[in-house]
Every structure is written in structure tokens, then in C-alpha cells.
Design a protein around this motif. Sequence first.
Motif, short mmCIF file in Angstrom:
data_model
loop_
_atom_site.label_atom_id
_atom_site.label_comp_id
_atom_site.label_asym_id
_atom_site.label_seq_id
_atom_site.Cartn_x
_atom_site.Cartn_y
_atom_site.Cartn_z
N VAL A 2 0.85 -1.19 0.00
CA VAL A 2 0.00 0.00 0.00
C VAL A 2 0.89 1.25 0.00
N ALA A 3 1.92 1.24 0.83
CA ALA A 3 2.85 2.37 0.89
C ALA A 3 3.61 2.52 -0.42
N ALA A 4 4.00 1.43 -1.05
CA ALA A 4 4.70 1.51 -2.33
C ALA A 4 3.79 2.10 -3.41
N THR A 5 2.52 1.74 -3.37
CA THR A 5 1.56 2.31 -4.30
C THR A 5 1.42 3.82 -4.05
N ALA A 6 1.41 4.20 -2.78
CA ALA A 6 1.32 5.62 -2.43
C ALA A 6 2.52 6.38 -2.98
N GLU A 7 3.70 5.78 -2.87
CA GLU A 7 4.89 6.45 -3.39
C GLU A 7 4.82 6.61 -4.91
N SER A 8 4.29 5.62 -5.61
CA SER A 8 4.11 5.73 -7.06
C SER A 8 3.08 6.81 -7.39
N MET A 9 2.00 6.84 -6.62
CA MET A 9 0.98 7.86 -6.83
C MET A 9 1.55 9.24 -6.56
N GLY B 98 2.35 24.36 3.59
CA GLY B 98 1.86 24.71 2.26
C GLY B 98 2.12 23.64 1.21
N TRP B 99 2.62 22.49 1.63
CA TRP B 99 2.94 21.39 0.73
C TRP B 99 2.55 20.07 1.39
N ILE B 100 2.36 19.07 0.59
CA ILE B 100 2.20 17.71 1.11
C ILE B 100 3.46 16.96 0.69
N GLY B 101 4.24 16.56 1.68
CA GLY B 101 5.46 15.80 1.42
C GLY B 101 5.15 14.33 1.22
N THR B 102 6.17 13.60 0.84
CA THR B 102 6.00 12.17 0.58
C THR B 102 5.46 11.43 1.80
N SER B 103 6.05 11.69 2.97
CA SER B 103 5.60 10.95 4.16
C SER B 103 4.16 11.30 4.52
N GLU B 104 3.78 12.57 4.36
CA GLU B 104 2.38 12.96 4.62
C GLU B 104 1.46 12.22 3.65
N PHE B 105 1.83 12.21 2.38
CA PHE B 105 0.99 11.58 1.37
C PHE B 105 0.84 10.08 1.62
N VAL B 106 1.96 9.43 1.92
CA VAL B 106 1.90 7.99 2.20
C VAL B 106 0.99 7.72 3.39
N ARG B 107 1.13 8.52 4.42
CA ARG B 107 0.28 8.36 5.61
C ARG B 107 -1.20 8.48 5.23
N HIS B 108 -1.52 9.50 4.43
CA HIS B 108 -2.91 9.71 4.02
C HIS B 108 -3.41 8.57 3.12
N TRP B 109 -2.56 8.12 2.23
CA TRP B 109 -2.95 7.04 1.31
C TRP B 109 -3.27 5.77 2.10
N VAL B 110 -2.40 5.42 3.03
CA VAL B 110 -2.62 4.23 3.85
C VAL B 110 -3.90 4.41 4.67
N GLU B 111 -4.09 5.58 5.25
CA GLU B 111 -5.30 5.83 6.03
C GLU B 111 -6.55 5.68 5.16
N PHE B 112 -6.48 6.20 3.94
CA PHE B 112 -7.64 6.09 3.06
C PHE B 112 -7.98 4.63 2.79
N TRP B 113 -6.99 3.84 2.39
CA TRP B 113 -7.27 2.48 1.95
C TRP B 113 -7.43 1.48 3.08
N VAL B 114 -6.81 1.73 4.24
CA VAL B 114 -6.81 0.74 5.31
C VAL B 114 -7.54 1.23 6.56
N GLY B 115 -7.52 2.53 6.77
CA GLY B 115 -8.04 3.09 8.01
C GLY B 115 -9.55 3.07 8.12
N ASP B 116 -10.01 3.25 9.34
CA ASP B 116 -11.44 3.23 9.61
C ASP B 116 -11.82 4.37 10.57
N ASP B 117 -11.11 5.49 10.47
CA ASP B 117 -11.36 6.66 11.31
C ASP B 117 -11.93 7.78 10.44
N ALA B 118 -13.21 8.07 10.61
CA ALA B 118 -13.87 9.08 9.78
C ALA B 118 -13.25 10.46 9.94
#
Length: 184
Positions: free
Chosen positions: A91-98, A142-162
Amino acid sequence: MASDLQRRKTSIVFTAMDVNRDGFLERADFEALTDRWVGIRGETGADRLREIMMGWWDAVHTASAKNGDQKVTLDEVMTAVDTLGGMLDRVAATAESMFEAVDQDGDGRISPTEYGRMIHGWTGADTPTNDAFTRLDLDGDGWIGTSEFVRHWVEFWVGDDADAPGTHLFGAVPAPGPRPGGGA
């Protein structure tokens, strides 16, 4: 089994990817989505973008369409989503590609404009993204860095916190529908 929130989140992406709106994901949907992204981004990095997007078709199709019909339903995607918690590295690798696909200028960060292009690429619509971007920019720089994006991507696909910022990576999540037996 995926939660109601996970289904509502996944439905956002499924609907955006179902370009011809027939209720299935097919190779042609991914090709049209890829063409839309390339049209927004331009030809710079188009080959890599095509590779990433069509790789997703191969992955979604392989993981979901067990009946060999070359069509993927939302229920089949949900079956695949159920397995993502056990493969966080993928999932994280996909986030990095995205992230690479969204970071059009290759500066290692996503600007508000690049994020807006991502949402437009997914949905095909001009959607206001300022509020969502602010929510996703965890450190307020003012930017979304790689680690922020990966965190968000994982949360979107795996997380369950609205309330988690990543829940809203692809836009507002629809409210839950009525529960069986009445009530909301």
C-alpha cells in the motif's frame, strides 16, 4: 470484512474510475482515466504515468475479478480492499508511485495546484480542493510531502477513522446511509 466507512471511501474512487459509468471497472476505464491524467499533466512523464495507472488495472483485475470476465465490480474491489491491512508495504509503495504521478514538477512535494490536478484527474470535474488540501497538509507548510501523502494514502485504503485527514484524500466521504431496521 470492510467497514461501511471503507466501502464509502472506496466507492468514491470506484465511481471516479468507472469512466463510462456502467458499474464495472474495465481496462478501457483505466485507459480513459490515464488519458485524462496525461491531458491534465501534459506529456512530461506521461510514459511513467501510463505505467503506474495501467499497473493499477493489472493489480485490481488480478486481485478482484476471479471469474475471468474482464470486469471488476465494487464488491470485488471491496474483497481486495479487505486484504490491504496485511500488505501495508505494498500500500505504501503504491502511495509512493501515486505521489510521483501527482508531483508533476518533481520537486518532492505536492503543491495545492498539483493536488487540485490529482482530484480533477480522478473525477474529471473541477472541484474546490483548498479545504481538503489544508486538512492534508499536516505540518502547515503549504505542501504535502512524501511521508504525509503515504500516511494519508494508507489511512484512506486501510483506516477506519472518519476524522482522519487521509479519509478525505479523494474528497468528502458521503454520510452513512440508513441502517437496517431503521434509524440512521
